[in-house]
Design an enzyme around this catalytic site. Structure first.
Site, PDB file in Angstrom:
ATOM      1  N   HIS A 318       0.853  -1.192   0.000  1.00 43.48           N
ATOM      2  CA  HIS A 318       0.000   0.000   0.000  1.00 43.48           C
ATOM      3  C   HIS A 318       0.888   1.240   0.000  1.00 43.48           C
ATOM      4  O   HIS A 318       1.945   1.242   0.621  1.00 43.48           O
ATOM      5  CB  HIS A 318      -0.896   0.014   1.252  1.00 43.48           C
ATOM      6  CG  HIS A 318      -2.071   0.914   1.116  1.00 43.48           C
ATOM      7  ND1 HIS A 318      -1.981   2.268   1.336  1.00 43.48           N
ATOM      8  CD2 HIS A 318      -3.341   0.669   0.740  1.00 43.48           C
ATOM      9  CE1 HIS A 318      -3.165   2.823   1.112  1.00 43.48           C
ATOM     10  NE2 HIS A 318      -4.015   1.874   0.754  1.00 43.48           N
ATOM     11  N   ASP A 376      -7.937  -5.327   0.082  1.00 37.37           N
ATOM     12  CA  ASP A 376      -8.422  -6.212  -0.982  1.00 37.37           C
ATOM     13  C   ASP A 376      -8.090  -7.676  -0.775  1.00 37.37           C
ATOM     14  O   ASP A 376      -8.510  -8.526  -1.566  1.00 37.37           O
ATOM     15  CB  ASP A 376      -7.825  -5.741  -2.322  1.00 37.37           C
ATOM     16  CG  ASP A 376      -8.419  -4.403  -2.728  1.00 37.37           C
ATOM     17  OD1 ASP A 376      -7.648  -3.464  -2.984  1.00 37.37           O
ATOM     18  OD2 ASP A 376      -9.655  -4.293  -2.721  1.00 37.37           O
TER      19      ASP A 376
HETATM   20  C1  SDX Z   1      -6.284   0.040  -2.799  1.00 42.46           C
HETATM   21  O1  SDX Z   1      -4.508   4.610  -2.084  1.00 42.46           O
HETATM   22  C2  SDX Z   1      -5.417   3.982  -1.421  1.00 42.46           C
HETATM   23  O2  SDX Z   1      -5.788   4.364  -0.330  1.00 42.46           O
HETATM   24  C3  SDX Z   1      -6.006   2.764  -2.137  1.00 42.46           C
HETATM   25  C4  SDX Z   1      -7.002   1.929  -1.318  1.00 42.46           C
HETATM   26  C5  SDX Z   1      -8.276   2.708  -1.029  1.00 42.46           C
HETATM   27  O3  SDX Z   1      -8.952   2.334  -0.087  1.00 42.46           O
HETATM   28  O4  SDX Z   1      -8.599   3.620  -1.838  1.00 42.46           O
HETATM   29  O5  SDX Z   1      -6.401   1.513  -0.099  1.00 42.46           O
HETATM   30  C6  SDX Z   1      -7.430   0.681  -2.104  1.00 42.46           C
HETATM   31  O6  SDX Z   1      -6.027   0.389  -3.924  1.00 42.46           O
HETATM   32  C7  SDX Z   1      -5.419  -0.957  -2.052  1.00 42.46           C
HETATM   33  C8  SDX Z   1      -4.208  -1.441  -2.903  1.00 42.46           C
HETATM   34  C9  SDX Z   1      -4.698  -2.570  -3.801  1.00 42.46           C
HETATM   35  N1  SDX Z   1      -3.651  -2.933  -4.795  1.00 42.46           N
HETATM   36  C10 SDX Z   1      -3.017  -4.107  -4.720  1.00 42.46           C
HETATM   37  O7  SDX Z   1      -3.150  -4.949  -3.805  1.00 42.46           O
HETATM   38  C11 SDX Z   1      -2.105  -4.390  -5.900  1.00 42.46           C
HETATM   39  C12 SDX Z   1      -0.777  -4.908  -5.387  1.00 42.46           C
HETATM   40  N2  SDX Z   1      -0.093  -3.792  -4.698  1.00 42.46           N
HETATM   41  C13 SDX Z   1       0.887  -3.024  -5.427  1.00 42.46           C
HETATM   42  O8  SDX Z   1       0.538  -2.812  -6.763  1.00 42.46           O
HETATM   43  C14 SDX Z   1       1.395  -1.812  -4.634  1.00 42.46           C
HETATM   44  O9  SDX Z   1       1.648  -2.233  -3.377  1.00 42.46           O
HETATM   45  C15 SDX Z   1       0.566  -0.550  -4.573  1.00 42.46           C
HETATM   46  C16 SDX Z   1       0.205  -0.053  -5.934  1.00 42.46           C
HETATM   47  C17 SDX Z   1      -0.662  -0.781  -3.795  1.00 42.46           C
HETATM   48  C18 SDX Z   1       1.427   0.493  -3.866  1.00 42.46           C
HETATM   49  O10 SDX Z   1       2.482   0.726  -4.667  1.00 42.46           O
HETATM   50  P1  SDX Z   1       3.563   1.877  -4.313  1.00 42.46           P
HETATM   51  O11 SDX Z   1       3.245   2.581  -3.045  1.00 42.46           O
HETATM   52  O12 SDX Z   1       3.748   2.709  -5.522  1.00 42.46           O
HETATM   53  O13 SDX Z   1       4.804   1.049  -3.919  1.00 42.46           O
HETATM   54  P2  SDX Z   1       5.886   0.563  -4.934  1.00 42.46           P
HETATM   55  O14 SDX Z   1       5.203   0.037  -6.159  1.00 42.46           O
HETATM   56  O15 SDX Z   1       6.878   1.676  -5.078  1.00 42.46           O
HETATM   57  O16 SDX Z   1       6.512  -0.679  -4.161  1.00 42.46           O
HETATM   58  C19 SDX Z   1       7.644  -0.542  -3.315  1.00 42.46           C
HETATM   59  C20 SDX Z   1       8.383  -1.863  -3.493  1.00 42.46           C
HETATM   60  C21 SDX Z   1       8.758  -2.152  -4.943  1.00 42.46           C
HETATM   61  O17 SDX Z   1       9.882  -3.033  -4.893  1.00 42.46           O
HETATM   62  P3  SDX Z   1      11.374  -2.364  -5.121  1.00 42.46           P
HETATM   63  O18 SDX Z   1      11.289  -1.597  -6.429  1.00 42.46           O
HETATM   64  O19 SDX Z   1      11.586  -1.459  -3.916  1.00 42.46           O
HETATM   65  O20 SDX Z   1      12.313  -3.544  -5.168  1.00 42.46           O
HETATM   66  O21 SDX Z   1       7.515  -2.948  -3.098  1.00 42.46           O
HETATM   67  C22 SDX Z   1       7.283  -3.794  -4.217  1.00 42.46           C
HETATM   68  C23 SDX Z   1       7.603  -2.979  -5.471  1.00 42.46           C
HETATM   69  O22 SDX Z   1       7.993  -3.849  -6.514  1.00 42.46           O
HETATM   70  N3  SDX Z   1       5.869  -4.136  -4.169  1.00 42.46           N
HETATM   71  C24 SDX Z   1       5.392  -5.357  -4.350  1.00 42.46           C
HETATM   72  C25 SDX Z   1       4.014  -5.249  -4.149  1.00 42.46           C
HETATM   73  N4  SDX Z   1       3.707  -3.978  -3.862  1.00 42.46           N
HETATM   74  C26 SDX Z   1       4.855  -3.287  -3.886  1.00 42.46           C
HETATM   75  N5  SDX Z   1       6.010  -6.523  -4.684  1.00 42.46           N
HETATM   76  C27 SDX Z   1       5.190  -7.594  -4.780  1.00 42.46           C
HETATM   77  N6  SDX Z   1       3.860  -7.586  -4.588  1.00 42.46           N
HETATM   78  C28 SDX Z   1       3.240  -6.424  -4.281  1.00 42.46           C
HETATM   79  N7  SDX Z   1       1.939  -6.409  -4.101  1.00 42.46           N
END
Ligand code: SDX
Length: 442
Positions: A318, A376
């Site tokens: 998140h 989720d």
């Molecule tokens: C919702 O914003 C809100 O409030 C949203 C929400 C709401 O109520 O409105 O809470 C609802 O959207 C919840 C989130 C649902 N999405 C998912 O579950 C999809 C999977 N999650 C990721 O796509 C991700 O965690 C995000 C999009 C939710 C957050 O992404 P960020 O903050 O941009 O973080 P990032 O992508 O920069 O990740 C940081 C690191 C990265 O690795 P490095 O580059 O540092 O090596 O964490 C890794 C990412 O690759 N990473 C994950 C991951 N999420 C982040 N790796 C594997 N699986 C994941 N789910």
């Protein structure tokens, strides 16, 4: 006086200032303190004083507005609507009472509660002409495509009679949206399975009415299981608002131009559909099905850690929560309650989800990136147990989030500092060049 006016007029709360030194010039900016959470640096005069923009793709360090609705502390795993903890609201309140709270800033008293619920009930029907809109979609359309269109199409029915500068008309638009979204959602589902639309029943509660419209048929009486109605109501509360997430920011941006609020909600639905946002609940179920068995979890985790695979652990991570999403805590408990009620406590997907969570929370890769289950991760398992198809999961998220979206839209409309959102950019395109006619191009 609203907090916004007080900030506009008051000297910086803490008298702290931030000074930027650039090209030998020092520019100072006021710092405003929050009731809770991060203070902000007011950089509104940055461009005027320095000719520079800030640069913050994804807005990781940017507050787009001032709001009094929802507070999140991502490190502590705290979520509050108007100061009330989410788990207390989920346990003790109901969705319409929370919608009233988000809209008005206070919990309703008995008379306000009764009046608000009756008002919402009387707006649950949609114009008969709108039935024809559904007929234009292929039956197999993704229901989020139908919802984005159907919600926005309400602006065709409530535009000429809507002056959003009049508070009472903004309130009426908010009531209509909160009331009609479940009706549209149930219609999208019925249309996809070729069953007739079921009209709202005014003697049913909000979530009971929604499940009745989803699962009743004209052929026999259908009684909604009260445990499922209560679980649905709790899920709607948990999804109602969440500060300035992508879809809420979309609604605010669309609304900042003075656009019709029904069309703005259509834009919010479009943004929520993305798998990185509200679409993740559907992606979680697909992921659990793909894993198939607890024994396959280590192999799947290996794929997630391999960046080349592009595979993410859906329902984890998140932008704000770097701790357990408090909504996931409530949903995990609700999930077990619903499955027990339905005699499905041995649901294989739940077993995989619990084992996946356990493994991920002890794995350094996820721990160092502060990746925890988010809202989720469990919701889809509950919906599936209730007989709701996975393509409808994000639709339910949109039904719930409508009260948050429209409360944020209303707050923006009432913000004396409100102006059209118009970000700038870092331009790295072509330098000026002369036009070359076709006959001279290579
Ligand atoms: C919702 O914003 C809100 O409030 C949203 C929400 C709401 O109520 O409105 O809470 C609802 O959207 C919840 C989130 C649902 N999405 C998912 O579950 C999809 C999977 N999650 C990721 O796509 C991700 O965690 C995000 C999009 C939710 C957050 O992404 P960020 O903050 O941009 O973080 P990032 O992508 O920069 O990740 C940081 C690191 C990265 O690795 P490095 O580059 O540092 O090596 O964490 C890794 C990412 O690759 N990473 C994950 C991951 N999420 C982040 N790796 C594997 N699986 C994941 N789910």
């Amino acid at each position: 006086m609203s907090n916004v006016e007080s900030i506009a007029k008051k000297t910086p709360a803490s008298n702290r200032i931030a000074t930027l030194s650039i090209d030998g010039k020092n520019v100072s900016f006021p710092v405003y303190d929050a009731t809770e959470g991060q203070s902000v640096i007011d950089i509104t005069k940055l461009y005027g004083e320095t000719g520079l923009f800030t640069y913050d793709p994804g807005f990781l360090s940017t507050a787009s507005c001032e709001s009094k609705i929802t507070f999140i502390d991502g490190d502590a795993g705290i979520l509050r609507y108007r100061g009330y903890d989410i788990d207390a609201l989920a346990e003790k309140s109901d969705y319409l009472e929370v919608a009233y709270l988000l809209l008005n800033g206070e919990l309703p008293n008995a008379a306000e509660n009764k009046n608000f619920k009756r008002t919402i009930t009387l707006h649950t029907m949609i114009h008969e002409q709108l039935h024809f809109l559904f007929r234009g979609f292929p039956r197999a359309s993704h229901p989020m495509a139908v919802m984005a269109g159907a919600a926005a199409s309400l602006s065709a029915f409530y535009h000429d009679s809507l002056d959003i500068n009049i508070p009472e008309q903004r309130e009426l638009a908010a009531y209509r949206l909160i009331a009609k979204m479940p009706t549209l959602a149930a219609m999208a589902y019925k249309y996809s399975i070729g069953q007739p639309f079921i009209y709202p029943q005014n003697d049913l509660g909000f979530s009971e009415n929604f499940l009745h419209m989803m699962f009743s048929t004209p052929c026999e009486k259908y009684a909604v299981n009260p445990v499922l109605a209560r679980a649905m109501d709790k899920i709607l509360i948990l999804h109602a608002d969440h500060e300035q997430n992508a879809s809420t920011s979309t609604v605010r941006m669309a609304g900042s131009s003075g656009a019709n609020p029904f069309a703005c909600i259509g834009a919010g639905i479009a943004s929520l559909w993305g798998p990185a946002h509200g679409g993740a609940n559907e992606a979680v179920i697909n992921m659990l099905r793909e894993i198939g068995d607890v024994s396959q979890i280590p192999e799947f985790i290996k794929k997630v850690k391999d960046k080349q695979s592009g595979v993410k652990l859906m329902g984890f991570g998140h932008r704000v929560y770097k701790n357990y999403d408090p909504r996931a805590t409530v949903l995990r408990k609700t999930c077990q309650e619903v499955l027990a009620e339905l005699g499905k406590i041995d649901e294989p997907l739940l077993k995989i989800a619990i084992e996946l969570e356990k493994i991920a929370l002890s794995d350094e890769y996820f721990v160092e990136r502060k990746l925890y289950p988010n809202v989720d991760f469990y919701s889809g398992i509950i919906y599936r147990a209730m007989g709701i198809p996975s393509k409808m999961f994000t639709v339910l998220f949109a039904v719930a989030r409508t009260s948050g979206w429209i409360a944020q839209w209303k707050e923006m409309m009432e913000d004396p500092k409100n102006k059209i959102g118009r970000p700038r950019q870092l331009f790295t395109g072509s330098a000026p060049r002369q036009f070359v006619t076709l006959d001279k191009r290579k």
